[in-house]
Design an enzyme around this catalytic site. Structure first.
Site, PDB file in Angstrom:
ATOM      1  N   ARG A   1       6.550  35.366  19.326  1.00  0.00           N
ATOM      2  CA  ARG A   1       5.996  35.215  21.233  1.00  0.00           C
ATOM      3  C   ARG A   1       6.158  34.704  22.377  1.00  0.00           C
ATOM      4  O   ARG A   1       7.959  34.670  22.283  1.00  0.00           O
ATOM      5  CB  ARG A   1       5.777  33.820  20.247  1.00  0.00           C
ATOM      6  CG  ARG A   1       4.849  32.140  21.554  1.00  0.00           C
ATOM      7  CD  ARG A   1       3.584  32.498  21.516  1.00  0.00           C
ATOM      8  NE  ARG A   1       2.657  31.592  21.599  1.00  0.00           N
ATOM      9  CZ  ARG A   1       2.477  31.203  23.589  1.00  0.00           C
ATOM     10  NH1 ARG A   1       3.503  31.908  24.122  1.00  0.00           N
ATOM     11  NH2 ARG A   1       1.716  29.770  23.814  1.00  0.00           N
TER      12      ARG A   1
ATOM     13  N   GLU B   1      -6.771  32.555  23.934  1.00  0.00           N
ATOM     14  CA  GLU B   1      -7.013  32.230  22.211  1.00  0.00           C
ATOM     15  C   GLU B   1      -8.446  32.962  22.464  1.00  0.00           C
ATOM     16  O   GLU B   1      -9.287  33.091  22.753  1.00  0.00           O
ATOM     17  CB  GLU B   1      -7.116  30.959  21.113  1.00  0.00           C
ATOM     18  CG  GLU B   1      -6.172  30.235  21.234  1.00  0.00           C
ATOM     19  CD  GLU B   1      -4.796  30.084  20.852  1.00  0.00           C
ATOM     20  OE1 GLU B   1      -5.122  31.404  19.974  1.00  0.00           O
ATOM     21  OE2 GLU B   1      -4.139  29.501  20.701  1.00  0.00           O
TER      22      GLU B   1
ATOM     23  N   ARG C   1       7.402  32.033  14.509  1.00  0.00           N
ATOM     24  CA  ARG C   1       7.296  33.490  15.348  1.00  0.00           C
ATOM     25  C   ARG C   1       8.922  33.720  16.450  1.00  0.00           C
ATOM     26  O   ARG C   1       8.884  32.542  16.221  1.00  0.00           O
ATOM     27  CB  ARG C   1       6.627  33.057  16.147  1.00  0.00           C
ATOM     28  CG  ARG C   1       4.778  33.055  15.472  1.00  0.00           C
ATOM     29  CD  ARG C   1       3.964  32.967  16.646  1.00  0.00           C
ATOM     30  NE  ARG C   1       4.737  31.749  17.024  1.00  0.00           N
ATOM     31  CZ  ARG C   1       3.429  31.157  18.068  1.00  0.00           C
ATOM     32  NH1 ARG C   1       1.922  31.779  18.218  1.00  0.00           N
ATOM     33  NH2 ARG C   1       3.628  29.493  18.273  1.00  0.00           N
TER      34      ARG C   1
END
Length: 171
Positions: free
Chosen positions: A65, A73, A117
């Protein structure tokens, strides 16, 4: 007297030698961390969306990320969260990098987010000056996405190393 003066001169020479060794080893290395950076080379597996990628690191695939930015999104599990702008952001990122490209991860204070992440600044080159904003804008995917208007600056302390750069790119 001569013996005392000789000791002072020898001491000064030894001190000068240590200073030179420091300058050209530890001191030089620290100064040029922009050259060595704390980069981790990875291979791009795929783009997930405008601020997330999957990379290969030592035969393991990890989700990365981008620190300090937020793109709309496009692959959210709740379809209502996905937007056309998110699709555009993902497509733009795919136009910049391709599977198999070598990328360089630079970490900040926290390396893993609550979703597991890896958090990183993602560079396309390793021979950059990380203190030079122009290099960040040209070679760091996080900054490139903000400059192009596909992501916005998003501050998540304590990972704020380039926040001023990202905010400046929004203006």
């Amino acid at each position: 007297m001569k013996r005392h003066l000789k000791r002072i001169i020898i001491g000064a020479i030894i001190l000068a030698v240590f200073a030179l060794v420091y300058l050209f080893t530890d001191g030089f290395k620290r100064k040029n961390d922009a050259a060595a950076k704390d980069f981790t080379a990875v291979s791009l597996v795929r783009v997930v969306d405008g601020d997330t990628i999957v990379v290969a690191l030592e035969d393991e695939e990890i989700k990365v990320r981008f620190i300090g930015v937020d793109a709309p999104e496009s692959v959210h599990s709740d379809e209502s969260e996905n937007t056309p702008e998110g699709e555009l952001a993902a497509e733009y990122l795919k136009s910049i990098v391709r599977a198999g490209d070598t990328l360089y991860l630079q970490y900040d204070e926290e390396r893993i987010d609550v979703y597991g992440r890896t958090l990183a600044y993602v560079w396309m080159e390793d021979k950059v000056d990380i203190t030079n904003e122009a290099d960040a804008v040209k070679y760091m995917l996080n900054a490139i996405m903000v400059k192009a208007g596909f992501a916005k600056a998003a501050e998540y302390p304590p990972n704020t190393r380039y926040q001023n750069v990202f905010r400046g790119l929004e203006d």
